[in-house]
Structures are given as structure tokens and as C-alpha cells.
Design a protein around this motif. Structure first.
Motif, short mmCIF file in Angstrom:
data_model
loop_
_atom_site.label_atom_id
_atom_site.label_comp_id
_atom_site.label_asym_id
_atom_site.label_seq_id
_atom_site.Cartn_x
_atom_site.Cartn_y
_atom_site.Cartn_z
N ARG B 236 0.82 -1.20 0.00
CA ARG B 236 0.00 0.00 0.00
C ARG B 236 0.86 1.26 0.00
N SER B 237 1.90 1.24 0.81
CA SER B 237 2.74 2.43 0.93
C SER B 237 3.46 2.74 -0.38
N LEU B 238 4.03 1.73 -1.00
CA LEU B 238 4.77 1.97 -2.25
C LEU B 238 3.82 2.42 -3.36
N GLU B 239 2.66 1.78 -3.41
CA GLU B 239 1.70 2.07 -4.46
C GLU B 239 1.23 3.52 -4.41
N ARG B 240 1.07 4.03 -3.19
CA ARG B 240 0.58 5.39 -3.04
C ARG B 240 1.44 6.39 -3.81
N ASP B 241 2.76 6.27 -3.68
CA ASP B 241 3.66 7.24 -4.31
C ASP B 241 4.13 6.80 -5.69
N LEU B 242 4.26 5.50 -5.89
CA LEU B 242 4.98 5.01 -7.07
C LEU B 242 4.05 4.46 -8.15
N ALA B 243 2.73 4.62 -7.97
CA ALA B 243 1.76 3.95 -8.86
C ALA B 243 2.13 4.07 -10.34
N ASP B 244 2.59 5.23 -10.77
CA ASP B 244 2.85 5.44 -12.20
C ASP B 244 3.91 4.51 -12.76
N VAL B 245 4.79 4.04 -11.90
CA VAL B 245 5.93 3.25 -12.39
C VAL B 245 6.03 1.90 -11.69
N PHE B 246 4.98 1.50 -11.00
CA PHE B 246 4.99 0.28 -10.19
C PHE B 246 4.51 -0.87 -11.08
N THR B 247 5.39 -1.77 -11.46
CA THR B 247 5.02 -2.80 -12.43
C THR B 247 4.84 -4.19 -11.84
N ALA B 248 5.45 -4.46 -10.69
CA ALA B 248 5.27 -5.81 -10.13
C ALA B 248 5.51 -5.81 -8.63
N PHE B 249 4.70 -6.62 -7.95
CA PHE B 249 4.88 -6.85 -6.52
C PHE B 249 4.61 -8.33 -6.29
N GLU B 250 5.70 -9.11 -6.36
CA GLU B 250 5.62 -10.56 -6.19
C GLU B 250 6.02 -10.90 -4.77
N GLU B 302 15.04 5.25 -1.86
CA GLU B 302 14.58 6.32 -0.96
C GLU B 302 13.21 5.96 -0.36
N ARG B 303 12.31 5.45 -1.20
CA ARG B 303 10.97 5.10 -0.72
C ARG B 303 11.01 3.95 0.27
N LEU B 304 11.86 2.95 -0.03
CA LEU B 304 11.98 1.82 0.90
C LEU B 304 12.58 2.30 2.21
N GLY B 305 13.55 3.18 2.13
CA GLY B 305 14.15 3.75 3.34
C GLY B 305 13.12 4.50 4.16
N ALA B 306 12.28 5.28 3.48
CA ALA B 306 11.26 6.05 4.18
C ALA B 306 10.27 5.10 4.87
N PHE B 307 9.94 3.99 4.20
CA PHE B 307 8.99 3.04 4.80
C PHE B 307 9.59 2.40 6.05
N LEU B 308 10.89 2.14 6.01
CA LEU B 308 11.56 1.54 7.18
C LEU B 308 11.42 2.44 8.42
N GLU B 309 11.32 3.73 8.19
CA GLU B 309 11.22 4.67 9.31
C GLU B 309 9.82 4.70 9.92
#
Lengths: 470, 470
Positions: B236-250, B302-309
Motif C-alpha cells: 500500500r505504501s509503495l503504491e501510493r507514491d509510485l503507482a505510475d511506475v509500479f510494475t510488479a509486486f511478487e 529512498e521510498r523503501l528507506g522512508a517506509f523503514l522509518e
């Protein structure tokens, strides 16, 4: 019989939910643009069970029914016929269900819920339903019409964002197909039958919609193009690099643009006193990516600059970067400005994108030759292959009355679009009584035959709707 | 009768196009994973007209027909039954039409064209058909199956990218619905009936496909998640910001991941000697935007780092940025590695994304309680709500033979997915004979009834296919 039906419906729905006073009926009898009839009564059920009970009662009494959402459609499909014998089944009170699932990225809603209410609820989650329209329709109506909107280029139409439906059949049977899955490959996808079929196969009482994150930044520009072909080459070039963030490519002809500034002094004409070029493209980028990661205005400016350096770029006359609201205001004032110029005959045509310039030229040539008093003021969603090829003339300048000219011009332009350019007479508005005769003229017999079989299966008594798809 | 039909077909198609020698038939009689039957003969028409003539001849002779594309399906829908009386209608020679329209961004193709051939031709235009699969199916087969693939999150399934079809009905009638338009709202969208219905309503001989620009850059990472819930919050977190370029979540469970490294020393285990966490997510971004405008790997990091926080980030155990081919190699070796561990019972399930973790936990609890000898080695397209909840056991460790366990486990797991979690027993593989009994167990009567009406209308003699959708 009508009195007995009123009694039955009042006992099922409550007294307030059944309208019979002629004054109360008026607003349900007249459509947004086309369609004006007379209703026997208006039933306003508040639950799916009440919709089912209403339909069962009408079915049993042999009374025909027209479903109505927010009554914002443009083809007269949501109003009763002139006979005064039809029940208007208004879904306006069926608007309580609204469940947002942010991790599934879906919303489960009642069919009568308004688009604005859905988007208001989604805002708290940073989400939106991406079908962006001028009107505020109900979700059920949007499905029955398969609306497109101005961001179809990126998000697709309603069909692309629909996961499930709940439908009540003509006899009151409830079909629960409220699928919440993105992948569910288990035979016929039943919901597809109810998308874009004007409610004649069933009444949409619920839906599961896929929703998307709201973009956090935009960039917009107006681009002057010396020809329609130049606009198409610009479209291809921008799309190649910018596809991920390319949300709109609207095109306005000089003939459609000039009236906007003539009638709205508050809107700034970027061309000033100069004559505008043949076409002006409105390019919009939007992204969920933050500005810190992606400089969207800078990117658009750079890409447009790069295109100007190419051979095709020689046909670009101007580039104006601007604020989204200012540039869209120009686009959104076209329809109304044209009406101030005289009689408007509106079209909602699509052709393959690659043939858009050639189609428009052919239409202009036809008009110049046979109807020289008509101005072709075309504009539309070229990115999606759509064009509102609106024609404008004054009664004083026309040799014949509009009542003669309108059907003749419709047939000439539709023949050109459908027969010569593989196009459609209704890109996004649907069929409805307004387009019934064009449906009959252009729809392959195979499609009508399958539609007829489905109609006989789902509504054997033929009580639903005023559009005939068989 | 068979001899007479052979004569007729040879006169229509040419001698080489009709196979009757048992040795020649073998490769058409056996499916990729399931399905093994016996064919009366194989007909290999090379044009739509020849497909129509073949079907008309079979229809006239009362001989049943199974259409076959590249025969790569996973539910046995493209092979004949065991009776030896069916004609295999192979579309492998119907592969000549391939017209790319770069400005319309579409391709018009024959039904028998292979996906690889289409993508090869599109490459010259910087375009691709975005349905990305392990196999190399025919386009007609992809439509009849409505395949999804690994980038469904961004591009949707075949249905989302299909504009038009050409279909030959059972009696040889050709339905030309080769629509090239993105917007064409004119009643029933006939093509939808043939999407995902295994060819039992008609044989797909042509299609108009929407194609997309090829991305120019990618970024991939493996993310260790202590629980399934943590993986969903990451999604959910990644999709919120990255939707335009998010191609896979396996997502790959520890139980599915460990066998990959146990059987493939060449693949680097990012966890080394340590025990992997409960789930590992493979995150892929891809974009048409050039690296100069968007630093995709930097953005992902950067986004993964932000989620870790964040609070939810505490359940993230590891982040490994890596090359796409290396990380996907791990994912693509899962199925085959599991087969080296013992008997595999494969599933192709979907549930609402928000319920994926809960469903998987419920399945594990069921297995631990009633089938403690079974390992749950689940992995799949969590971004699309899909999971291959594959079960592994050894014959030595099982108290009963697989022939007893398989149907019992199927029913237990499917009941859980469909009845308790609003899921599907076939997320992307389709129905076919392999899933026929689950279709009958879980499909609402309303859907079967409409499917039956369509079947009677389009194929009244019931000669097409081996799947029954009524």
C-alpha cells in the motif's frame, strides 16, 4: 391498474418513495440534453431489496420501467417515453453503501451513489475514481453508459476500472456479481453485459470499483499545431517517452477556439491578436511521484523543446506552458461558447487516432462543398481518438431550416466516420433513444442478434428501458 | 463419415493441412500441463476463410471441434477429449496478418500469431504488448484464456488491452468486430463474450490489440517481511507514491524460497546462511521516462528507506537492491524447485489483496491441523491478489496416496478461498476440463444460465470445445 400498482409500491417502499403528483414528476421526465417524456409514477427505492420488490411488482403488472440514476446522460436513456405508461425507477436514494478498502484499492458502493460523494470519501485515503467528467452522475449510470472522461488516455473507461456489479433483473431477481478480485478467470465475465447497455438488461444496484492514487503534481501546456497531422505526430512523440505520466491530449481547432475568447474576456488568449494555428493541443502530465523525484513541468518543457528540433517539429507554431486550471478553463468553455455563435449540431465521434486528421479534413471538404454556410468547430479527446465535430450555423445564413438540415448532416457525417474511417457515431455518450436510429443503421446484425438473445433471456417481457438493442 | 470429412477438408485446405497419421497427431493431443486425449484428425487452416470452411464442414457433419492455438494453456482446454471423435482445429498457420499502427498504438493480428512474433515486430516501433508470460502462446489463445501475466498491476490483463476481435462461429459464420477504437459506446461490447471463455462460443481468428511503449529503465529490490501483513502494508505504501511506475509486486514465502537456493547453487541467496523471513517481496519499478529525468533506482531506495522509518517498517527485515534479471531468476525458479522436493499440488488462487495474509494464514492453520505432512510453499502476484498456494509433500511422509489426497486438498483449499475469503479457484489459468468440476461447484446459477443461453445462440449444436459453461 395504475392505482393498484401505486398502492402496492407504497406498501413496499413507503408513501414518500412513490411520487405521482405531476409537479413532482417533472424533474424525472426530462433529460439533461435530450429526452422528454411522461411518467406514470416515480419509484424511489432505498435498498437493493426494494429495487427488486419494485421491479417484481412492475413485472407482475406488465408495466414498463426506465431506470434513472442522476439523470445526467446525454442520449435520453434515463427518461420515460411519451406514452405516460412507464415507471421511472429512480436510484437516487440507493446511495448508502460506500466501503473503501485501501489495501485492495477498491470501493464497494450502491448504484445510486454520486461520483462526487465517492471521490469525497476516497480523498481521505489519497485515492480517487479516475473517471473524470463535467457532470456528477451516479455510479450505476456511469456503468450503464460506460463513461470515459478526460483522462481515459491513462486510466481507461469505466469498464477498465470495474471489478464487480450487483444487478436486479427485470423480474426482480438479484444477480450478485460483486467480485472484488483483479484476477478471476472463471468463464463468462457476467458484468460486461451490463456495461454500456443503458440498463436494458438489468438495473445496476451496486458495484465494486478499482480506485487509484491521486496524483500529487501536474504540468500542462498549450501547443500550436499548423495541421492535424502535426498534432498526431506530437501525440506519438510525447507518448513514447511520457506514457507513464501522460494523462490528457485534447485538441481544439481554430474555429472552436476563437469563439471562446470572443465570448469570455476573462480568459487569456495566448495567441493575443494573432490568428491561432489550425489546431491547439492541450497536453497534460500528472504523477503520483513527488516533485523532488520528478520535475514534471521541466520534463514537459524539455520534451516539447526536443520535439521542436525534429523535422515534425517544424509544424509546431507555439508552445505555452501554463497553469492547469487556466488551460482547462479554455477547453471547458468551448461547447458553451459555440452555442453563442448560432445553431450547434453536436457530435460525439471517434475514429482510429491515426486517421483523425484525415477524417477531419474529409469532413471539412464535404461541408465546404455541400454546406458552405456551416462552420466546422471541432475539438475533442484526440488522445483517445474522440472528436466533438460540432457544426455551427446561423438560421439567417442557412438556405433550409434546421429541422431538415440536422438529420441530413448527421447522416452525412456519420456515414463518413463509420463507413469510410472505421469510426463510431457514439464515442462516449452511449445509445439511448437519441442514437437509436444510428444504432439500427450501423450495428452489425450479429451484434443485434446476440443482444436480442440476451434481452430475451434476462428480460423476456421486455419491460426495461427505452433503448432497443436487438 | 470420418473418411468423407477428411476428403472435404483436404479439398478445402490442401492435403498438407489435414493430418490423420497417429504419429502426426500426438503433439496436438497432449496439453502443456493437463489434458491428454485422442483426435480424429488435425485441421490446420491458414486463413480466416479456411477456418470458416473447416467449421462449416465439421458442423455439417456433426463432428465436434476443439480450437487450439500454441497449446500452452494450463487447464487442458486446447486438447481433444478421450473419445477420438473430435477435430483439433489448429490455428498455428493462421499467423500472417500483423499490421502495426504506431500512431493509433495498436496492432491488428491473426489469432494464431505467437506473442513472441508480435513483440518482435513491435520492437521496431519502441512498442510492446504488455502481457508478459513465461510461455509463448498465440494471441487467440491469450484472448480465450484472458491471460494476466507478471505486469498486470500496471497494464491489466488481455481484456484491458483488447480493442477488437474477429471470431468464427461454430457454423462457420464470421463475426467481424475488429474495432480499432478506444472509445465506442454503442451497446453490447460483443468481444467481451469471447474473452476468457475457452473458445467454446467461437474461434478467435483475429484481434486488434492496444500496445504500449517499452520502458527504458527498471529498478528492482527484494524486501524481507516478517509477516504477510507487513508485505501488504509495504504494497500500500509503495503504491501510493509510485503507482505510475509500479510494475510488479511478487511475494515468495520462506517455504517456497529455500528450495530455490537448495537446488540452484548458481543463484545467490541474499540471506546467506541466515533463515529467510516469512515473506520476501520482489518489487519492480519500470518507466518510459529517461534516467536523466527520473532516477528510478534512487527513488526506490529512498521510498523503501522512508517506509523503514514508519511503524509498519519495523516488520521489514531486509532490503536488497539488485539487478532485475538476478532477482527475477529467483522468482522464476520457484515452481521447478518445488517439484524437486516431492509431489506438488499447484494452485492458482486469488483473493482480495487486503485478505491475502489472512487467507494464507488460514490455509496454513488448516494444513497444520489436518495435513501436518504437507508443506505450504506459497508464492505469487500479491500485487494483483494472486497466489500460487502450492502444496508439497513426499509419498513416504504421507499417510494416504496422492490420488486420494489431491481431490480432498483441492476441495478444502478452494472452499476456504472461494467461500470464506471471496476468492477464486482460477485467478489466471481459466476453466477448461481441468477446472470443470470447480466451475460447477462455485459458479452462480445466474452466470451458468446466461452462459448457456449464449452457447445455445452461438453454437446450438454444441460442437465447440470441451469446457461446459452452462
Amino acid at each position: 391498474m395504475s392505482g393498484a400498482l401505486v398502492q402496492v409500491l407504497r406498501s413496499l417502499l413507503g408513501d414518500d418513495a412513490v411520487l405521482t403528483d405531476p409537479e413532482d414528476l417533472v424533474r424525472y421526465e426530462e433529460g439533461w440534453r435530450y429526452g422528454k417524456g411522461r411518467a406514470l409514477l416515480v419509484a424511489r427505492p432505498g435498498t437493493t431489496a426494494q429495487v427488486a420488490a419494485t421491479l417484481a411488482a412492475c413485472h407482475g403488472a406488465g408495466v414498463r420501467v426506465v431506470p434513472q440514476g442522476a439523470n445526467t446522460g446525454l442520449v435520453g436513456a434515463s427518461t420515460p417515453d411519451a406514452g405516460g405508461g412507464m415507471v421511472v425507477l429512480s436510484l437516487e436514494r440507493l446511495n448508502r453503501r460506500l466501503e473503501v478498502d485501501p489495501i485492495n484499492r477498491t470501493a464497494k458502493v450502491d448504484g445510486g451513489l454520486l461520483l462526487s460523494a465517492l471521490n469525497e470519501a476516497l480523498k481521505a485515503h489519497g485515492l480517487m475514481f479516475p473517471i473524470d467528467l463535467g457532470a456528477d452522475p451516479s455510479i450505476g449510470g456511469m456503468i450503464a453508459t460506460n463513461t470515459g472522461g478526460t483522462r481515459l488516455l491513462k486510466y481507461g473507461d469505466v469498464r477498465h476500472n470495474l471489478l464487480g456489479v450487483e444487478v436486479v433483473q427485470a423480474d426482480g431477481t438479484v444477480l450478485d456479481a460483486m467480485n472484488q478480485l483483479r484476477k478471476n478467470n472463471t468463464g463468462l465475465d457476467l458484468k460486461q453485459l451490463f456495461v454500456g447497455t443503458s440498463g436494458v438488461l438489468g438495473v445496476i444496484t451496486g458495484a465494486v470499483l478499482q480506485v487509484v492514487p491521486v496524483p500529487v503534481q501536474q504540468a500542462t501546456a498549450l501547443v500550436g499545431c499548423a495541421s492535424g497531422e502535426a498534432a498526431l505526430l506530437l501525440l506519438r512523440s510525447l507518448e513514447r517517452d511520457l506514457a507513464d505520466v501522460f494523462t490528457a491530449f485534447e485538441v481544439i481547432s481554430a474555429q472552436a477556439l476563437k469563439p471562446v475568447f470572443a465570448h469570455h474576456e476573462g480568459l487569456r488568449n495566448p495567441y493575443g491578436a494573432a490568428e491561432p494555428p489550425a489546431y491547439t493541443a492541450l497536453v497534460e502530465l500528472a504523477s503520483t511521484l513527488p516533485a523532488a523525484a520528478l520535475d514534471l513541468p521541466g520534463l514537459l518543457e524539455e520534451r516539447l523543446g526536443a520535439f521542436l528540433e525534429t523535422e515534425a517539429g517544424e509544424a509546431i507554431t507555439d508552445v505555452f506552458m501554463g497553469r492547469a486550471e487556466d488551460l482547462w478553463a479554455i477547453r471547458h468553455h468551448v461547447s458553451e461558447s459555440l452555442r453563442q455563435e448560432g445553431k450547434v449540431l453536436a457530435f460525439d465521434i471517434s475514429v482510429p487516432r491515426s486517421r483523425m486528421a484525415a477524417f477531419t479534413e474529409a469532413a471539412r471538404a464535404l461541408l465546404a462543398s455541400d454546406y458552405p454556410f456551416v462552420r466546422c468547430c471541432d475539438f475533442g479527446h484526440w488522445g483517445d481518438g474522440g472528436t466533438h465535430l460540432n457544426l455551427v450555423w446561423t438560421e439567417a445564413g442557412a438556405p433550409r431550416p434546421a429541422s431538415e438540415l440536422v438529420p441530413e448532416l448527421q447522416q452525412r457525417i456519420y456515414d463518413l466516420a463509420v463507413k469510410d474511417f472505421d469510426g463510431s457515431y457514439s464515442a462516449e455518450h452511449g445509445v439511448g433513444p437519441h442514437n437509436q436510429r444510428f444504432y439500427e443503421a450501423y450495428t452489425p446484425l450479429s451484434v443485434r442478434s446476440v443482444s436480442g438473445a440476451l434481452k430475451r433471456h434476462l428480460d423476456p417481457e421486455g419491460i426495461l428501458g427505452t433503448t432497443r438493442l436487438d
